[in-house]
Design an enzyme around this catalytic site. Sequence first.
Site, PDB file in Angstrom:
ATOM      1  N   ALA A 273       0.822  -1.213   0.000  1.00 33.50           N
ATOM      2  CA  ALA A 273       0.000   0.000   0.000  1.00 33.50           C
ATOM      3  C   ALA A 273       0.855   1.261   0.000  1.00 33.50           C
ATOM      4  O   ALA A 273       0.457   2.291   0.527  1.00 33.50           O
ATOM      5  CB  ALA A 273      -0.915  -0.004   1.225  1.00 33.50           C
TER       6      ALA A 273
ATOM      7  N   ARG B 207      -2.220   8.074 -11.173  1.00 28.97           N
ATOM      8  CA  ARG B 207      -3.410   8.196 -12.024  1.00 28.97           C
ATOM      9  C   ARG B 207      -4.677   8.577 -11.275  1.00 28.97           C
ATOM     10  O   ARG B 207      -5.663   8.952 -11.875  1.00 28.97           O
ATOM     11  CB  ARG B 207      -3.614   6.882 -12.806  1.00 28.97           C
ATOM     12  CG  ARG B 207      -2.615   6.708 -13.931  1.00 28.97           C
ATOM     13  CD  ARG B 207      -2.726   5.343 -14.553  1.00 28.97           C
ATOM     14  NE  ARG B 207      -2.087   4.324 -13.743  1.00 28.97           N
ATOM     15  CZ  ARG B 207      -2.176   3.014 -13.972  1.00 28.97           C
ATOM     16  NH1 ARG B 207      -2.910   2.573 -14.975  1.00 28.97           N
ATOM     17  NH2 ARG B 207      -1.560   2.152 -13.198  1.00 28.97           N
TER      18      ARG B 207
ATOM     19  N   LYS C 201      -4.170   6.465  -2.095  1.00 29.68           N
ATOM     20  CA  LYS C 201      -5.203   5.709  -2.824  1.00 29.68           C
ATOM     21  C   LYS C 201      -5.977   4.750  -1.925  1.00 29.68           C
ATOM     22  O   LYS C 201      -7.199   4.653  -2.011  1.00 29.68           O
ATOM     23  CB  LYS C 201      -4.545   4.937  -3.973  1.00 29.68           C
ATOM     24  CG  LYS C 201      -5.512   4.051  -4.727  1.00 29.68           C
ATOM     25  CD  LYS C 201      -4.990   3.610  -6.068  1.00 29.68           C
ATOM     26  CE  LYS C 201      -3.813   2.685  -5.973  1.00 29.68           C
ATOM     27  NZ  LYS C 201      -3.436   2.170  -7.315  1.00 29.68           N
TER      28      LYS C 201
ATOM     29  N   GLN D 270       8.244   2.004   3.164  1.00 27.49           N
ATOM     30  CA  GLN D 270       9.022   1.825   1.931  1.00 27.49           C
ATOM     31  C   GLN D 270       9.302   3.211   1.368  1.00 27.49           C
ATOM     32  O   GLN D 270       8.401   3.895   0.910  1.00 27.49           O
ATOM     33  CB  GLN D 270       8.243   0.997   0.898  1.00 27.49           C
ATOM     34  CG  GLN D 270       9.055   0.722  -0.361  1.00 27.49           C
ATOM     35  CD  GLN D 270       8.200   0.320  -1.545  1.00 27.49           C
ATOM     36  OE1 GLN D 270       6.979   0.494  -1.543  1.00 27.49           O
ATOM     37  NE2 GLN D 270       8.826  -0.203  -2.581  1.00 27.49           N
TER      38      GLN D 270
ATOM     39  N   THR E 287       6.993  -3.309  -6.614  1.00 30.66           N
ATOM     40  CA  THR E 287       6.308  -4.237  -5.696  1.00 30.66           C
ATOM     41  C   THR E 287       7.278  -5.221  -5.033  1.00 30.66           C
ATOM     42  O   THR E 287       7.085  -5.602  -3.881  1.00 30.66           O
ATOM     43  CB  THR E 287       5.202  -5.015  -6.434  1.00 30.66           C
ATOM     44  OG1 THR E 287       5.741  -5.537  -7.669  1.00 30.66           O
ATOM     45  CG2 THR E 287       4.020  -4.125  -6.779  1.00 30.66           C
TER      46      THR E 287
ATOM     47  N   ASN F 125      -6.814   1.890 -10.204  1.00 32.46           N
ATOM     48  CA  ASN F 125      -5.725   2.818 -10.515  1.00 32.46           C
ATOM     49  C   ASN F 125      -6.242   4.203 -10.881  1.00 32.46           C
ATOM     50  O   ASN F 125      -5.488   5.167 -10.894  1.00 32.46           O
ATOM     51  CB  ASN F 125      -4.878   2.277 -11.665  1.00 32.46           C
ATOM     52  CG  ASN F 125      -4.236   0.948 -11.299  1.00 32.46           C
ATOM     53  OD1 ASN F 125      -3.548   0.844 -10.288  1.00 32.46           O
ATOM     54  ND2 ASN F 125      -4.490  -0.074 -12.092  1.00 32.46           N
TER      55      ASN F 125
ATOM     56  N   TYR G 118     -34.609  18.104   9.190  1.00 35.72           N
ATOM     57  CA  TYR G 118     -33.247  17.798   9.616  1.00 35.72           C
ATOM     58  C   TYR G 118     -33.274  17.406  11.080  1.00 35.72           C
ATOM     59  O   TYR G 118     -33.716  18.183  11.935  1.00 35.72           O
ATOM     60  CB  TYR G 118     -32.297  18.990   9.411  1.00 35.72           C
ATOM     61  CG  TYR G 118     -30.933  18.676   9.983  1.00 35.72           C
ATOM     62  CD1 TYR G 118     -30.184  17.632   9.457  1.00 35.72           C
ATOM     63  CD2 TYR G 118     -30.418  19.378  11.070  1.00 35.72           C
ATOM     64  CE1 TYR G 118     -28.956  17.285  10.002  1.00 35.72           C
ATOM     65  CE2 TYR G 118     -29.184  19.048  11.620  1.00 35.72           C
ATOM     66  CZ  TYR G 118     -28.467  17.992  11.077  1.00 35.72           C
ATOM     67  OH  TYR G 118     -27.251  17.644  11.617  1.00 35.72           O
TER      68      TYR G 118
ATOM     69  N   ASN H 107     -44.336  12.281  16.130  1.00 35.62           N
ATOM     70  CA  ASN H 107     -44.595  12.719  14.759  1.00 35.62           C
ATOM     71  C   ASN H 107     -43.830  14.016  14.492  1.00 35.62           C
ATOM     72  O   ASN H 107     -43.972  14.990  15.224  1.00 35.62           O
ATOM     73  CB  ASN H 107     -46.086  12.944  14.552  1.00 35.62           C
ATOM     74  CG  ASN H 107     -46.390  13.156  13.083  1.00 35.62           C
ATOM     75  OD1 ASN H 107     -46.529  12.205  12.311  1.00 35.62           O
ATOM     76  ND2 ASN H 107     -46.450  14.418  12.668  1.00 35.62           N
TER      77      ASN H 107
HETATM   78  C1  UD1 Z   1       0.670  -5.075 -10.352  1.00 37.58           C
HETATM   79  C2  UD1 Z   1       1.413  -6.310 -10.874  1.00 37.58           C
HETATM   80  C3  UD1 Z   1       0.672  -6.817 -12.110  1.00 37.58           C
HETATM   81  C4  UD1 Z   1      -0.778  -7.120 -11.735  1.00 37.58           C
HETATM   82  C5  UD1 Z   1      -1.459  -5.921 -11.077  1.00 37.58           C
HETATM   83  C6  UD1 Z   1      -2.798  -6.335 -10.497  1.00 37.58           C
HETATM   84  C7  UD1 Z   1       3.797  -6.019 -10.389  1.00 37.58           C
HETATM   85  C8  UD1 Z   1       5.123  -5.640 -10.970  1.00 37.58           C
HETATM   86  N1  UD1 Z   1       2.765  -5.946 -11.230  1.00 37.58           N
HETATM   87  O1  UD1 Z   1       0.731  -4.090 -11.359  1.00 37.58           O
HETATM   88  O2  UD1 Z   1       1.296  -7.981 -12.605  1.00 37.58           O
HETATM   89  O3  UD1 Z   1      -1.496  -7.519 -12.898  1.00 37.58           O
HETATM   90  O4  UD1 Z   1      -0.661  -5.412  -9.988  1.00 37.58           O
HETATM   91  O5  UD1 Z   1      -3.539  -5.248  -9.992  1.00 37.58           O
HETATM   92  O6  UD1 Z   1       3.748  -6.386  -9.249  1.00 37.58           O
HETATM   93  N2  UD1 Z   1       3.207  -0.699  -4.405  1.00 37.58           N
HETATM   94  C9  UD1 Z   1       4.031  -0.476  -3.332  1.00 37.58           C
HETATM   95  N3  UD1 Z   1       5.307  -0.048  -3.555  1.00 37.58           N
HETATM   96  C10 UD1 Z   1       5.818   0.152  -4.807  1.00 37.58           C
HETATM   97  C11 UD1 Z   1       4.945  -0.080  -5.897  1.00 37.58           C
HETATM   98  C12 UD1 Z   1       3.665  -0.513  -5.677  1.00 37.58           C
HETATM   99  O7  UD1 Z   1       3.624  -0.655  -2.172  1.00 37.58           O
HETATM  100  O8  UD1 Z   1       6.978   0.532  -4.904  1.00 37.58           O
HETATM  101  C13 UD1 Z   1       1.823  -1.143  -4.170  1.00 37.58           C
HETATM  102  C14 UD1 Z   1       0.785  -0.187  -4.721  1.00 37.58           C
HETATM  103  O9  UD1 Z   1       0.444   0.786  -3.745  1.00 37.58           O
HETATM  104  C15 UD1 Z   1      -0.375  -1.095  -5.047  1.00 37.58           C
HETATM  105  C16 UD1 Z   1       0.294  -2.429  -5.373  1.00 37.58           C
HETATM  106  O10 UD1 Z   1       1.601  -2.366  -4.828  1.00 37.58           O
HETATM  107  O11 UD1 Z   1      -1.238  -1.260  -3.953  1.00 37.58           O
HETATM  108  C17 UD1 Z   1       0.381  -2.681  -6.881  1.00 37.58           C
HETATM  109  O12 UD1 Z   1       1.148  -1.660  -7.448  1.00 37.58           O
HETATM  110  P1  UD1 Z   1       0.781  -0.974  -8.824  1.00 37.58           P
HETATM  111  O13 UD1 Z   1       1.818   0.031  -9.146  1.00 37.58           O
HETATM  112  O14 UD1 Z   1      -0.631  -0.562  -8.826  1.00 37.58           O
HETATM  113  O15 UD1 Z   1       1.011  -2.230  -9.796  1.00 37.58           O
HETATM  114  P2  UD1 Z   1       0.302  -2.534 -11.157  1.00 37.58           P
HETATM  115  O16 UD1 Z   1       0.973  -1.769 -12.242  1.00 37.58           O
HETATM  116  O17 UD1 Z   1      -1.168  -2.414 -11.017  1.00 37.58           O
HETATM  117 CA    CA Z   2      -2.569  -1.517  -9.454  1.00 37.74          CA
END
Ligand code: UD1
Ligand code: CA
Length: 416
Positions: free
Chosen positions: A8, A14, A21, A72, A78, A226, A331, A342
């Site tokens: 998270a 976006r 988010k 992080q 991820t 997103n 209200y 009533n």
């Molecule tokens: C990711 C997956 C993709 C999958 C999709 C599903 C990866 C590389 N890709 O892509 O295969 O289809 O989710 O929804 O994992 N986050 C962090 N730290 C970071 C980056 C992201 O905590 O450095 C968190 C985001 O807040 C989010 C989640 O990881 O909750 C997914 O990240 P996001 O950037 O939305 O990945 P997608 O491009 O959607």
């Molecule tokens: Ca995502």
Amino acid sequence: MLKVVILAAGKSTRMKSDRPKVLHAIAGLPMLRWVVEAARALSPDEIIVIVGHGAEGVRKEFAPDKLTFVAQEPQLGTGHAVLQARAALAGAGQVAVLCGDVPLLTADTLKRLAECHRDARAAATVLTTVLEKPAGYGRILRDERGSVKAIVEQKDLKPGQERISEINSGTYLFNGPELVARLDRLTNANAQKEYYLTDVVHLLAQDGQSVAAWCCEDSREVLGINTRRELAACDKIARWRVVEQLMAGGVTVLDPENAYIEAGVKVGRDTTIYPYTAIHAGVQIGERCEIGPYAHLRSGTVVGNDCKVGAFVETKNAKIGDESKAGHLAYLGDVTLGKDVNIGAGTIVANYDGKQKHKTEIGDEAFIGCGTVLVAPVKVGKRGQTGANTVVPKNKDVPDDTIVVGAPARVLKRKA
Ligand code: UD1
Ligand code: CA
């Protein structure tokens, strides 16, 4: 030992929002709340939430929830996100990874994923689904025998791969030591220059470890959010689930598409909810009531049995006793109504003096005339009555069995 990691920390460019988010609401609850609740279905020993963007807000919102927060900073992908939890993951036999932006995942599906992981004796099991329009998601690559060998992100797809319709939901179960051993081996040699968690799958397959996939039939469960548009779409699905549950419990909802009922609302049997009614999280409504159309029941509202809260009535922190009725245009804020009260059309409880909120009490069988203003704090006794357009000033309580009137019209002048 099973630990859950919820990602998270991401920026969510976006969404174009100053708010993290995962705190945007789905059926009235923060997105992350849904993910945490689903995660609890696995009875994990620990839930670790990776926070970064808007971390303070997330920690604050979930302070009472006994979660472990790991920061992080900066956010490098991820895989990098999970790496931050390495110390916390030591000794975890199994690790589930969930995305904070995939809120519709059900406890049932997570349990099935866990069963599949156990039965397949895999090093990792990925929750996948098949989408008609897979664009944007990571795609699942399988070998001739059907085992998963890699996940390719949208931006790294090779020609032809964009047609693959099985996608990665971003939800996984890993054998803990196998995951941790590969986090250090991730590189950012890809289109987004990020450390992808999805590359762990490739590393495992390369090492001859088996990677299973559990394909979720209802692809709506794994929709990721997103954009605001996706937020609206998921919100609608979540609200539909809430309405479905109410209907299953014996509530009539006329035109469910146009009821705005948040999660955690309780409604008794044979109550009817008319269209264009908004009911906020935590509101409770008894049996055989009529609510709406166009009613707005805000937090802290508790409605008894056989009540009516009609058109253009707004309530907040309102305790409404059995058989009481507010039919139209009122209200009712910070107020307690007894039984069989009533409330006439146009009644306003003036609960706010510009600085503070004050309480109002209205006794059993009281009859409040149309257009009455009750200036809080004030009490109306049992069977107390107000004439039309009365203003009851603060602290000028109306005794039991008493009728008060005020502000009658007087002749100003005769025109002819
Ligand atoms: C990711 C997956 C993709 C999958 C999709 C599903 C990866 C590389 N890709 O892509 O295969 O289809 O989710 O929804 O994992 N986050 C962090 N730290 C970071 C980056 C992201 O905590 O450095 C968190 C985001 O807040 C989010 C989640 O990881 O909750 C997914 O990240 P996001 O950037 O939305 O990945 P997608 O491009 O959607
Ligand atoms: Ca995502």
